[in-house]
Enzyme design. Structure first.
Site, short mmCIF file in Angstrom:
data_model
loop_
_atom_site.label_atom_id
_atom_site.label_comp_id
_atom_site.label_asym_id
_atom_site.label_seq_id
_atom_site.Cartn_x
_atom_site.Cartn_y
_atom_site.Cartn_z
N PRO A 109 0.81 -1.21 0.00
CA PRO A 109 0.00 0.00 0.00
C PRO A 109 0.85 1.27 0.00
O PRO A 109 1.75 1.41 0.81
CB PRO A 109 -0.77 -0.11 1.32
CG PRO A 109 0.12 -0.92 2.21
CD PRO A 109 0.89 -1.85 1.32
N ASP A 132 -2.24 2.95 2.37
CA ASP A 132 -1.64 3.15 3.67
C ASP A 132 -2.19 4.47 4.21
O ASP A 132 -1.98 5.51 3.60
CB ASP A 132 -0.11 3.24 3.50
CG ASP A 132 0.61 2.81 4.76
OD1 ASP A 132 -0.04 2.67 5.80
OD2 ASP A 132 1.83 2.61 4.68
N TRP A 136 4.27 1.13 9.68
CA TRP A 136 4.91 0.01 8.98
C TRP A 136 4.43 -1.34 9.52
O TRP A 136 4.47 -2.34 8.82
CB TRP A 136 6.43 0.08 9.13
CG TRP A 136 7.01 1.17 8.28
CD1 TRP A 136 7.50 2.36 8.72
CD2 TRP A 136 7.15 1.17 6.86
NE1 TRP A 136 7.93 3.10 7.66
CE2 TRP A 136 7.74 2.39 6.51
CE3 TRP A 136 6.83 0.25 5.86
CZ2 TRP A 136 8.02 2.73 5.19
CZ3 TRP A 136 7.11 0.58 4.55
CH2 TRP A 136 7.70 1.82 4.22
N GLN A 164 12.93 -0.94 0.36
CA GLN A 164 11.91 -1.64 1.15
C GLN A 164 12.45 -2.90 1.80
O GLN A 164 11.73 -3.58 2.53
CB GLN A 164 10.69 -1.97 0.28
CG GLN A 164 9.98 -0.76 -0.28
CD GLN A 164 9.21 0.02 0.77
OE1 GLN A 164 9.35 -0.20 1.96
NE2 GLN A 164 8.41 0.96 0.32
N TRP A 198 8.79 -2.42 3.83
CA TRP A 198 7.68 -3.36 3.71
C TRP A 198 8.13 -4.81 3.63
O TRP A 198 7.57 -5.69 4.27
CB TRP A 198 6.86 -2.99 2.48
CG TRP A 198 5.56 -3.73 2.36
CD1 TRP A 198 4.59 -3.82 3.32
CD2 TRP A 198 5.11 -4.46 1.24
NE1 TRP A 198 3.55 -4.56 2.84
CE2 TRP A 198 3.83 -4.97 1.57
CE3 TRP A 198 5.63 -4.73 -0.03
CZ2 TRP A 198 3.08 -5.74 0.67
CZ3 TRP A 198 4.88 -5.49 -0.92
CH2 TRP A 198 3.62 -5.99 -0.57
N LYS A 247 18.86 13.14 -7.07
CA LYS A 247 17.54 12.61 -6.77
C LYS A 247 16.49 13.32 -7.60
O LYS A 247 16.65 14.47 -7.95
CB LYS A 247 17.23 12.84 -5.29
CG LYS A 247 17.80 11.82 -4.36
CD LYS A 247 17.32 12.07 -2.96
CE LYS A 247 17.86 11.03 -2.01
NZ LYS A 247 17.52 11.33 -0.63
N LYS A 286 10.91 17.45 -6.95
CA LYS A 286 9.84 18.26 -7.48
C LYS A 286 10.28 19.72 -7.57
O LYS A 286 9.99 20.41 -8.54
CB LYS A 286 8.61 18.13 -6.58
CG LYS A 286 7.31 18.34 -7.34
CD LYS A 286 6.15 17.76 -6.58
CE LYS A 286 5.54 16.59 -7.31
NZ LYS A 286 4.41 15.99 -6.65
#
Length: 1071
Positions: free
Chosen positions: A59, A98, A549, A585, A589, A622, A625
RNA sequence: GGGCCUGUAGCUCAGUUGGUUAGAGCGUCCGCCUGAUAAGCGGGAGGUCGGAGGUUCAAAUCCUCCCAGGCCCA
């Protein structure tokens, strides 16, 4: 000629479509027809879900827009299930959200203008959480739009949300299970803490762009007086350095590096001589203070370990002495000497390392600082003073007592609270833990059952992380999350702890059933402590909520409200067959899911996991935005298309765990259009153009005997097997690579070499068998391609497949087995050799300045395996434009043999003598023996230990094949006939150009008028039948040089032939 | 500071257990076919494999150190 009247069996195809518009139309049709759902429904689940392929969707937080990173994951999440569906499996795909956690709270704080624990409490936890609830789904619409536009099939309607009551009930069930297994405990953890906002910050928040800023702090060096021991000659002090004087009242230990060297210096103090000990490498820094001290010895850090010292302050004296373990010198592995003294002061309440080392040495943690950063009553001298304010009086106090050795100002980069701009402190907070250290070993064993892609993740990133796993702090001092389901007595005299694992249990004890597990409602569940006979103390829930988490890690069972419902379903859907996320992850996750699966079910949570890499912007930075260093995916969808973006991403190293740098101008996505999408579309365009023009309807057939047909069928058969192999191994970029290779064979060999078969005239409306073979074969190949590539290019293959078959969706078809029997590795290998002969011949033409349009008398292939090329003679002659292909094994005129030693085979046998052999063979110093073996440098080489390769002789116009076992030679001598034929072809070329400029259809017959230079006119006269046939001319007029009087009614085009001016007139004639 | 990862052609990347002349795509240069495609096709050039040592008959590949970048943890 009945072409015009013929039916058009296939749709009119736009040669260069607007991809985004085409994609949108396909997406709309899926939406309208419910194609996704039907692709699932048509596959039976099988008994006990045996035919299901289980996919878990991790999620995402929906509090921001998806970027390229999400798209990579999304595309992979789409490709594997589509593939498994094709293979006949039922693949449910349920989206999840999530909903809890800090990102949501941060957004709410910002928008509500309430910062921190105190402000939120004043504002009202209920109102605050209501706001979180309402904002968490703000971007779901955008997410759904992006996901759908990217052609990812996933069920949004039947989604799971971590904030729903059933989901949360499963979560508290899990917590209780951990409790019952002895895997849950309460403890301390040092966290970044904003005393100004009265809140714990996550690591994430302390790493935000502007969190670290320069700050000046006092840096002081302090004496710690060792308690005398026998053998001490003089009173001795250890020197320690700190930039946080306010932590000194909480000092409980000193640490040294056991392997470091420490100097012992002797000085004359006001009370007579004393000794000080500090790191040997740091002595020079204290020149000012101890420049005239005598160095009287040196000790290892290990020798100091265990020594006791006098506490600087009396506040926690009771922890030392005979009973306690505090106020000793400890060994630590992180001590450095480039700053400080090599002796580190330890305040376990305010430093993570400090706490770890102290806990290992049975020293408790003290935290005499309250939520607002002020000293508590435990430090009465400065009670109520804010810690940074307390630095000055503490330093003054130390100086007054002669314990301050040096006081300086230290400038360093220090984390600040992003909301209040105040410096953070590190502070031990109460926390609930999962005892991962007890699970570590089993988790490692279960990890061995998981197939990771790339494979090194298993024992690398993930395996190593498991090995070093520490206990997992699962509580957060926050508001918006699943509550820790623990109730504690509020009177320590009557201690009691209850952990609740279901709504039923809560109802049983509290007499009513919660209809919302969120704070503050759940906090109102209070009851008298049954263990307190006085009846005064109450059971109250602990204030913390769970780490979000934990919730996503619980997704395999919580999404179906296990174990309260769907017990059987869960048993059949755990572990998942497949999951995918990006590499970080392994700590997120992947990790939490694995830990919970290990703890609760003693099974891995997933069988196959793709762990993809990260996307970087140009220059390796990276994606950001604010820097605008990447294009919004939606703009790419709009301008270029989703299949192109999908192809670019999943054919890249990122799907093998590597990094991918994306160009700001999206040129790589456009390249995907050019390299993959246009070519496959052009193949379809070609097919439809001629099939429509001929009125030919093609069938699925694999029995053509024609050589090129057999070849492309065999090649396609290998592609089907190859793509299955790649995708079964979760190797997406491998599958892509196979397809690109195949496209080249299809377009630039099969179709190009077969063109005349398609445009050969239809005899009395009946296609001749060879022509029908060509259509059927190309049709079969295209249909097959669409199916096997449909997971990788779901939209474009859908469009083509519909055009070809009229069927509704390629995604409702089965994996093709039609070509299973068409495999023919030998034919493929032979054709590859044919292609390399042609390629070498064309290279030779280029280097000899012999344009391909000029026919040559012959091409000779000299060397091994000539007979093998015999059946392909026509093909080679046509491709290279020569009259005759000559095959010979006699190479002496063109080349010599060169000895190529097979080092791999010979190396182990010869060892050191390899050098001699290599040198001799390089110089050509070798000979063939009667036996067929080769002798070089006194050694006899056996078959397999060497190869004889051809080396062209100097001055001969020839070109070796890449395999070096044959050589091609062109006869460059031109006869008058050959020259004339070349000119005729030049004229044909000019006419074709004119046809195109006049916008004629490929099958239009024309009236052709030519005004040509004399030598070209003669050539056309000589080859007039050829010219007429090639240009579909029913009538041919030849006029003198560049005649200005070409007949009216013709479309006239200028051309240059042999350096002279020419004019070409064309006009369509009625069929 | 510690741990992990990466460094190969102008760019993005492959490169199997060490083994022949280190590959691909894009870009570039030269050329060209074409009754589907110039948003095409063919060919060429371009690399002391980050640097320095070492092991080995043989190193892009194994080892050590150094340099540069990234990620994680301090």
């Amino acid at each position: 000629m009945s072409r015009k009247a013929a039916k058009k069996p296939y749709p009119e195809v736009d040669p260069s479509p607007n991809w985004p518009a085409l994609e949108q139309a396909v997406l709309d049709s899926w939406e309208r027809d419910g194609t996704f759902q039907r692709s699932i429904d048509q596959r039976p689940a099988g008994e006990g879900g045996r035919n299901e392929y289980v996919f878990y969707d991790g999620p995402p937080f929906a509090n921001g827009l998806p970027h390229h990173g999400h798209l990579v994951t999304g595309y992979i999440k789409d490709i594997i299930p589509r593939y498994q569906t094709l293979r006949g499996r039922r693949v449910e795909r349920r989206f999840g959200w999530d909903c809890h956690g800090l990102p949501v709270e941060m957004l709410a704080e910002k928008e509500l203008g309430v910062a921190g624990h105190k402000a939120i409490t004043e504002y009202g936890v209920g109102r605050f959480n209501e706001y979180c609830m309402s904002s968490v789904f703000r971007f779901t619409g955008e997410w759904e739009r992006y996901v759908k536009r990217s052609a990812r099939w996933v069920d949004f309607e039947n989604d799971y949300k971590t904030l729903e009551l059933p989901y949360m009930e499963s979560i508290i069930w899990a917590v209780k299970q951990l409790h019952e297994k002895g895997l849950l405990y309460e403890g301390y953890k040092v966290m970044p803490y904003s005393w100004a906002a009265e809140t714990v910050l996550s690591n994430f928040e302390t790493r935000m762009d502007d969190a670290y800023r320069d700050r000046q702090d006092p840096a002081i060096t302090v004496r710690f007086e060792l308690l005398p021991e026998s053998g001490d000659e003089l009173p001795t002090d250890l020197l320690a350095w700190t930039t946080t004087p306010w932590t000194l009242p909480s000092n409980l230990a000193l640490a040294v590096g056991p392997d470091l060297d420490y100097s012992v210096l002797e000085t004359d103090g006001p009370d007579g001589p004393r000794r000080v000990i500090l790191g040997e490498e740091t002595v020079a820094k204290y020149e000012k203070e101890f420049g005239d001290a005598r160095r009287v010895g040196s000790v290892k850090g290990a020798d100091l370990v265990g020594r006791r010292y006098r506490p600087l302050f009396p506040f926690f004296e009771s922890l030392g002495g005979k009973a306690g373990r505090a106020f000793r010198v400890l060994a630590a592995d992180f001590i450095e000497t480039d700053e400080g003294t090599g002796v580190v002061h330890m305040a376990p309440g305010f430093g993570e390392d400090d706490m770890r080392v102290c806990q290992e040495n049975d020293i408790p943690t003290v935290v005499p600082v309250d939520d607002s950063g002020r000293f508590t009553a435990e430090v009465p001298t400065w009670q109520g003073v804010q810690v940074f304010e307390a630095n000055k009086p503490i330093i003054r106090d130390l100086r007054d007592r002669g314990l301050l050795v040096r006081h300086e100002t230290y400038s360093h980069s220090y984390p600040h609270c992003w909301r209040t701009d105040q410096p953070l402190i590190y502070k031990a907070m109460n926390s609930w833990y999962v005892k991962v250290t007890d699970l570590r070993e089993r988790a490692g064993e279960l990890n061995q059952q998981i197939n990771w892609v790339p494979s090194n993740v298993r024992d690398g990133r993930f395996g190593k992380w498991l090995e070093g796993a520490i206990d997992w702090s699962i509580s957060r001092n926050r508001f918006w999350g699943t509550p820790i389901p623990v109730w504690k007595s509020d009177d320590p005299n009557y201690p009691r702890i209850d952990v609740y694992g279901s709504l039923d249990e809560i109802e049983r004890d509290f007499g009513r059933r919660p209809n919302n597990l969120h704070r503050p409602d759940i906090d109102e569940f209070v009851r008298p402590n049954p263990d307190d006979p006085s009846g005064k103390s109450m059971m109250r829930r602990v204030p913390e909520v769970l780490d979000c988490w934990f919730e996503s890690g619980a997704m395999p069972f919580a999404q179906v409200h296990y174990p309260f419902e769907n017990k059987e379903w869960f048993e059949n859907h755990f572990p998942a067959d497949f999951i995918v996320e990006y590499v970080a992850q392994t700590r997120g996750w992947f990790y939490t899911m694995h830990v919970l699966a290990t703890a609760l079910f003693d099974r891995p949570a997933f069988s196959n996991a793709i762990c993809h890499g990260v996307i970087l912007a140009e220059g390796g930075r990276k994606l950001s935005k604010s820097l605008r260093n990447y294009t919004d995916p939606e703009d790419i969808f709009r301008a270029i298309g989703s299949d192109a973006l999908r192809w670019f991403l999943v054919s890249s190293p990122i799907v093998r765990g590597g990094e991918l740098t994306i160009a700001e101008d999206d040129s790589q996505v456009r390249d995907a259009v050019r390299v993959v999408i246009n070519p496959i579309w052009n193949a379809w365009y070609f097919f439809s153009l001629y099939a429509n023009s001929d009125g030919v309807e093609a069938k699925l057939r694999t029995d053509s005997k024609q050589l090129l047909d057999r070849y492309i069928l065999a090649k396609t058969s290998a592609l089907v097997t190859g793509i299955a192999e790649s995708l079964d191994a979760y190797d997406l970029s491998g599958a892509c690579q196979r397809f690109v290779d195949h496209l080249d064979a299809l377009n630039n060999w099969y179709i190009r070499r077969s063109r005349d078969r398609f445009w050969r005239a239809t005899l009395d409306g009946v296609a001749d068998p060879d022509k029908q073979d060509a259509y059927d074969t190309l049709y079969t190949v295209l249909v097959t391609l669409c199916r096997v590539v449909s997971p990788l290019l779901p939209i474009i293959t859908e469009q083509i497949h519909r055009g070809l078959t009229g069927e509704e969706s390629v995604h409702l078809t089965d994996w093709p087995t039609l070509l299973d029997d068409a495999a023919d590795p030998q034919l493929v290998a032979e054709m590859d050799r044919v292609r390399s002969v042609c390629s070498a011949a064309l290279a030779l033409r280029a280097s000899e300045n012999a344009r391909v349009r000029q026919p040559l008398a012959s091409l000779t292939v000299a060397g091994a395996n000539g007979a093998l090329l015999e059946p392909y003679a026509d093909l080679i002659e046509d491709e290279v434009n020569v009259k005759q292909l000559k095959l010979t094994s006699d190479i002496d005129d063109y080349a010599t043999f060169r000895l190529q030693v097979n080092s791999r085979a010979l190396g182990p046998r010869l060892g050191k003598d390899m050098k001699k052999v290599l040198a001799a063979s390089k110089q050509g110093d070798w000979r063939t023996l009667e036996s067929g073996a080769v002798e070089v440098a006194g050694f006899e080489l056996q078959e397999g230990e060497y190869e004889l390769l051809l080396q062209p002789k100097d001055g001969v116009a020839c070109e070796p094949l890449p395999s070096r076992d044959a050589i091609v030679v062109l006869d460059l001598a031109l006869t008058d006939d050959l020259i004339a034929e070349g000119r005729a072809r030049d004229v044909v070329r000019a006419v074709q150009q004119a046809r195109k400029e006049a916008d004629l259809h490929v099958s239009d017959r024309i009236h052709l008028a030519l005004a040509l230079p004399d030598d070209f006119r003669v050539a056309v006269l000589q080859f007039s039948e050829y010219v007429k046939e090639q240009t579909l001319a029913t009538q041919l007029d030849l006029r003198p040089d560049a005649s200005a009087e070409l007949a009216a009614g013709l479309s006239v085009h200028e051309a240059t032939l042999g350096g002279g001016a020419a004019r070409v007139g064309v006009a369509r004639v009625a069929a």
